[in-house]
Design an enzyme around this catalytic site. Sequence first.
Site, PDB file in Angstrom:
ATOM      1  N   GLU A   1       2.286  11.961  -0.713  1.00 52.23           N
ATOM      2  CA  GLU A   1       2.144  11.334   0.594  1.00 52.23           C
ATOM      3  C   GLU A   1       3.356  11.656   1.452  1.00 52.23           C
ATOM      4  O   GLU A   1       4.494  11.641   0.963  1.00 52.23           O
ATOM      5  CB  GLU A   1       2.038   9.819   0.415  1.00 52.23           C
ATOM      6  CG  GLU A   1       1.492   9.119   1.627  1.00 52.23           C
ATOM      7  CD  GLU A   1       0.833   7.824   1.217  1.00 52.23           C
ATOM      8  OE1 GLU A   1      -0.338   7.856   0.815  1.00 52.23           O
ATOM      9  OE2 GLU A   1       1.514   6.792   1.260  1.00 52.23           O
TER      10      GLU A   1
ATOM     11  N   GLY B   1       0.834  -1.184   0.000  1.00 51.13           N
ATOM     12  CA  GLY B   1       0.000   0.000   0.000  1.00 51.13           C
ATOM     13  C   GLY B   1       0.877   1.245   0.000  1.00 51.13           C
ATOM     14  O   GLY B   1       2.075   1.189   0.302  1.00 51.13           O
ATOM     15  N   CYS B   2       0.271   2.383  -0.327  1.00 51.45           N
ATOM     16  CA  CYS B   2       1.057   3.618  -0.420  1.00 51.45           C
ATOM     17  C   CYS B   2       1.602   4.043   0.938  1.00 51.45           C
ATOM     18  O   CYS B   2       2.780   4.407   1.063  1.00 51.45           O
ATOM     19  CB  CYS B   2       0.235   4.727  -1.055  1.00 51.45           C
ATOM     20  SG  CYS B   2      -1.403   4.983  -0.337  1.00 51.45           S
ATOM     21  N   TYR B   3       0.768   4.008   1.975  1.00 51.45           N
ATOM     22  CA  TYR B   3       1.259   4.384   3.307  1.00 51.45           C
ATOM     23  C   TYR B   3       2.375   3.441   3.775  1.00 51.45           C
ATOM     24  O   TYR B   3       3.415   3.901   4.264  1.00 51.45           O
ATOM     25  CB  TYR B   3       0.122   4.375   4.325  1.00 51.45           C
ATOM     26  CG  TYR B   3      -0.809   5.555   4.256  1.00 51.45           C
ATOM     27  CD1 TYR B   3      -0.335   6.868   4.337  1.00 51.45           C
ATOM     28  CD2 TYR B   3      -2.184   5.376   4.153  1.00 51.45           C
ATOM     29  CE1 TYR B   3      -1.190   7.954   4.302  1.00 51.45           C
ATOM     30  CE2 TYR B   3      -3.062   6.458   4.120  1.00 51.45           C
ATOM     31  CZ  TYR B   3      -2.562   7.746   4.195  1.00 51.45           C
ATOM     32  OH  TYR B   3      -3.422   8.819   4.159  1.00 51.45           O
TER      33      TYR B   3
ATOM     34  N   ALA C   1       5.851   4.268   2.119  1.00 54.34           N
ATOM     35  CA  ALA C   1       6.579   5.398   2.700  1.00 54.34           C
ATOM     36  C   ALA C   1       7.076   5.083   4.100  1.00 54.34           C
ATOM     37  O   ALA C   1       8.232   5.362   4.451  1.00 54.34           O
ATOM     38  CB  ALA C   1       5.679   6.636   2.714  1.00 54.34           C
TER      39      ALA C   1
END
Length: 346
Positions: A242, A149-151, A154
């Site tokens: 993000e 996932g994107c979160y 990062a």
Amino acid sequence: MTDRIRIAVLGASGYTGADLVRLALTHPRVEIAALAANAKAGQSMQAIWPHFAPYKLPTLVKPEEIDFSTIDVVFGCLPHAASAELLSKVEGPRIVDLSADFRLTDPAVYAEWYGNAHPAPALLTEAVYGLTEYARGLLPTARIAACPGCYPTAALLALLPLVEGHAVDASTISVFAMSGVSGAGRSLKEANLFPEVAEAVHPYGIGKHRHMPEIEQEITRYAGHPVRVGFTPHLVPMNRGELVTATVDLAEGASLATLRELLAQRYDEEPFVHLLPEGVAPATRMVRGSNHAVVNVFADRNPRRALVIAAIDNLVKGSSGQAVQNMNLMMGLGETLGLEAAPLFP
């Protein structure tokens, strides 16, 4: 496999699917052979995405209309559950999945967080968690790459070198995260209408966001013991981008210099992850539209704590760009192929 890799994109009418097509159009070894979208089947990509007007692209079809025997790599840009159910019927091509369906190794954890039994638990053993910088050795032989996932992308890029180096207490990590509205997908949702998000920032998924077990799974893997991570995401009024700020407790004997050294050692040779100079704060404008990630560490007022900050583009490094990066490794190509574009600024 021919000289050009024939790809199919399932869910091409969504943000991640469209960004994947955008990247694939300039990839020197990729041919876009099929594009699928259930609700918009029969339409052209140009009708749905006007920015593709200059390009010749396949007409959207339903996934079951694709002849997968002619495809080398399938990209799944579908919602969770729908992705695994469909991809479980695909035989032959390599799979790069951008949904949540193959990220969690335990089907019981998936059922707990996603509210339904895993649609294809037998495939979980064939999936590699595709945080590229940490999966490089496994991807060439993997049948399925489960893009993070994107979160988690990062957060894990910021934290894993410090956890692996035992420089922080993995059991007390707390992550404050912010994402652009595209992270919520393209479907019509009242909370994402312009008057709802403009001139405002709000938290969501408080204490129960579905990326929490994914972050915990990977930090547990590198810490060597089970961990619980604090994680609170926020929606901010921008299209893409993000930023995560993680508060960490330093391990005995560790210092801010220790954290910088671990990040420098881990990412010095990485093409897409960059430790910024001391004192320079990561910002989403540094990576917008690119597959790059920037990270840095800062002192906290509490001398036994530190702040670790990272920024990515949620649709590129946090999704479609990382998917292409994984495909490159799976297919024996140069890892950066098709991803060399510099960030957009302003």
